[in-house]
Design a protein around this motif. Structure first.
Motif, PDB file in Angstrom:
ATOM      1  N   ALA A  22       0.834  -1.209   0.000  1.00 40.07           N
ATOM      2  CA  ALA A  22       0.000   0.000   0.000  1.00 40.07           C
ATOM      3  C   ALA A  22       0.865   1.254   0.000  1.00 40.07           C
ATOM      4  N   HIS A  23       1.966   1.218   0.761  1.00 38.46           N
ATOM      5  CA  HIS A  23       2.883   2.364   0.805  1.00 38.46           C
ATOM      6  C   HIS A  23       3.506   2.595  -0.575  1.00 38.46           C
ATOM      7  N   ALA A  26       0.812   4.110  -2.863  1.00 39.17           N
ATOM      8  CA  ALA A  26       0.510   5.493  -2.488  1.00 39.17           C
ATOM      9  C   ALA A  26       1.572   6.464  -2.993  1.00 39.17           C
ATOM     10  N   ASN A  27       2.804   5.970  -3.198  1.00 35.71           N
ATOM     11  CA  ASN A  27       3.898   6.842  -3.634  1.00 35.71           C
ATOM     12  C   ASN A  27       4.302   6.607  -5.085  1.00 35.71           C
TER      13      ASN A  27
END
Length: 272
Positions: A22-23, A26-27
């Motif tokens: 997810a990180h 998101a980036n």
């Protein structure tokens, strides 16, 4: 039952994996961002005197979350102070208040009214000192990037350009051009030992080793691309596949817990 705790541990690991993915997602649009990968290792209940044919697995644990420093896509911006490194290494920026030096692949820099080269947070870009012709005068050392807004003849700064070899050239209204330094490139023995501190920046640790400063096109330092930025190295298609895999892993562990609970309930009912 051991299977219950084994599967519960599997749920925690799947949650960690989902968090890392997810990180990354998101980036996906964060300049200079480097994706991470979660790695796992099995746990075994086994001793030196036990029968190896009767060893029992008791789940898995997170062995490491590593960063992938592969080069991201290069996007042309046309802005002279947008810099990308076509190769290894990091830009170095120094916090003027604390004196701490950080490292980044996000080359979105600017110049303030005092002529200081900074990133978006105000940290100062580090340069290797040179003479006015661009020849390095102190190899391996770095200074704050500072551009005189007025030259010795009293002419004001008109333009700033950065060459592929990192030389920062200041052009003045009287037509003169002067080198004010070369962009410093920091290299590490083990870049995967760097500690991420957010904002696409890292700090050195005992695992990464101390930085070695050099200039672009020297050794394994890449060349500077002015008017361009390095994008995130996250591949969304790859992350979506990993996301589905992690989700199925989570669901499988949840199903195993449900099964273990049903078996335990059956045993309790038999005893009663």
């Amino acid at each position: 039952m051991s299977s219950f705790y084994t599967s519960l541990n599997g749920l925690r690991n799947a949650e960690t994996d989902l968090g890392v993915i997810a990180h990354n997602i998101a980036n996906a649009e964060t300049n200079g961002f480097k994706k991470s990968n979660a790695h796992f290792a099995d746990l075994v209940a086994n001793g030196s005197l036990s029968n190896p044919r009767l060893a029992t697995g008791i789940g898995a644990t997170v062995s490491a979350v590593t960063q992938n420093f592969a080069l991201g896509g290069i996007e042309q911006t046309g802005r002279s102070l947008d810099l990308a490194i076509d190769g290894d290494g990091f830009f170095a920026v120094r916090n003027a208040e604390t004196g701490e030096t950080f490292f980044t692949r996000n080359g979105n820099f600017r110049i303030d009214d005092a002529g200081t080269l900074t990133d978006a947070t105000g940290a100062r870009l580090q340069l290797t000192p040179t003479d006015p012709s661009g020849a390095v005068t102190a190899p391996g050392t770095v200074i704050d990037g500072q551009v005189p807004v007025v030259n010795a003849a009293g002419a004001e700064l008109a333009n700033l350009t950065i060459e592929r070899n990192g030389v920062v050239l200041a052009a003045y209204a009287d037509g003169s051009i002067e080198a004010v330094g070369r962009v410093a490139i920091a290299n590490f023995v083990a870049s995967d030992g760097l500690r991420s501190i957010g904002s696409s920046r890292w700090e050195a640790t005992g695992l990464s080793g101390a930085p070695t400063f050099t200039t672009p096109t020297v050794g394994r330092a890449g060349q500077i691309m002015s008017g361009a930025l390095e994008r995130s190295n996250v591949d969304l298609a790859e992350e979506m596949v990993a996301l589905i895999t992690a989700q199925r892993n989570f669901q499988a562990n949840a199903k195993a817990i449900d099964t273990a609970t049903q078996i335990s309930q059956t045993i309790i009912n038999l005893r009663s």
